[in-house]
Write a protein that holds these residues in place. Structure first.
Motif, short mmCIF file in Angstrom:
data_model
loop_
_atom_site.label_atom_id
_atom_site.label_comp_id
_atom_site.label_asym_id
_atom_site.label_seq_id
_atom_site.Cartn_x
_atom_site.Cartn_y
_atom_site.Cartn_z
N SER A 1 0.01 3.20 -3.36
CA SER A 1 -1.12 4.10 -3.15
C SER A 1 -0.91 5.45 -3.82
O SER A 1 -1.87 6.09 -4.24
N SER B 1 -8.31 -4.07 -3.96
CA SER B 1 -9.10 -4.33 -5.17
C SER B 1 -8.90 -5.79 -5.58
O SER B 1 -8.04 -6.49 -5.03
N THR C 1 -13.64 0.33 0.24
CA THR C 1 -12.34 -0.35 0.32
C THR C 1 -11.94 -0.39 1.80
O THR C 1 -12.74 -0.07 2.67
N ASP D 1 0.83 -1.20 0.00
CA ASP D 1 0.00 0.00 0.00
C ASP D 1 0.86 1.25 0.00
O ASP D 1 0.58 2.21 -0.71
N ASP E 1 -5.31 0.43 -5.44
CA ASP E 1 -5.93 -0.03 -4.20
C ASP E 1 -5.53 -1.49 -3.96
O ASP E 1 -5.91 -2.37 -4.73
#
Length: 112
Positions: free
Chosen positions: A45, A53, A91, A41, A50
């Motif tokens: 990011s 996802s 999310t 992440d 994501d």
């Protein structure tokens, strides 16, 4: 009451999570999974990727050596129940307490 823990330069996300694991009581696989998604992440990011996802879960499953993507979903749900992950806008977000600052020298824990 406050408790301060001195840290000698956090070398990896996994070692940081191991320091805090007395609070969360995660298994070794939980810790490796969480460390990987935190690192992934942090790297992706900024590009709008994501990690939670479908594509992100596929990458995580491959990295963890899981042939079934449902295993990844089960770990995500486990971390959600422990309030390590929070659902936000369709999310998940990782609790900021668990994201290490590589220059951190001390962890301060406050409790009642």
């Amino acid at each position: 009451m406050r408790k301060s823990i001195r840290v000698n330069n956090v070398k990896s996300t996994l070692s940081y999570l191991q320091l805090l694991n007395g609070i969360f009581k995660l298994t070794d696989t939980d810790l490796k999974f969480l460390a990987y998604i935190i690192d992934l992440d942090e790297k992706l990011s900024e590009f709008g990727f994501d990690v939670f996802s479908a594509e992100g879960r596929k990458k995580i499953s491959e990295k963890m050596g899981w042939t079934n993507q449902n295993t990844c979903n089960q770990y995500i749900m486990k971390l959600k129940k422990k309030k390590i992950l929070k659902e936000v806008d369709g999310t998940y977000k990782i609790s900021p307490v668990l994201i290490p600052d590589k220059n951190q020298t001390e962890i301060l824990i406050k409790y009642a």
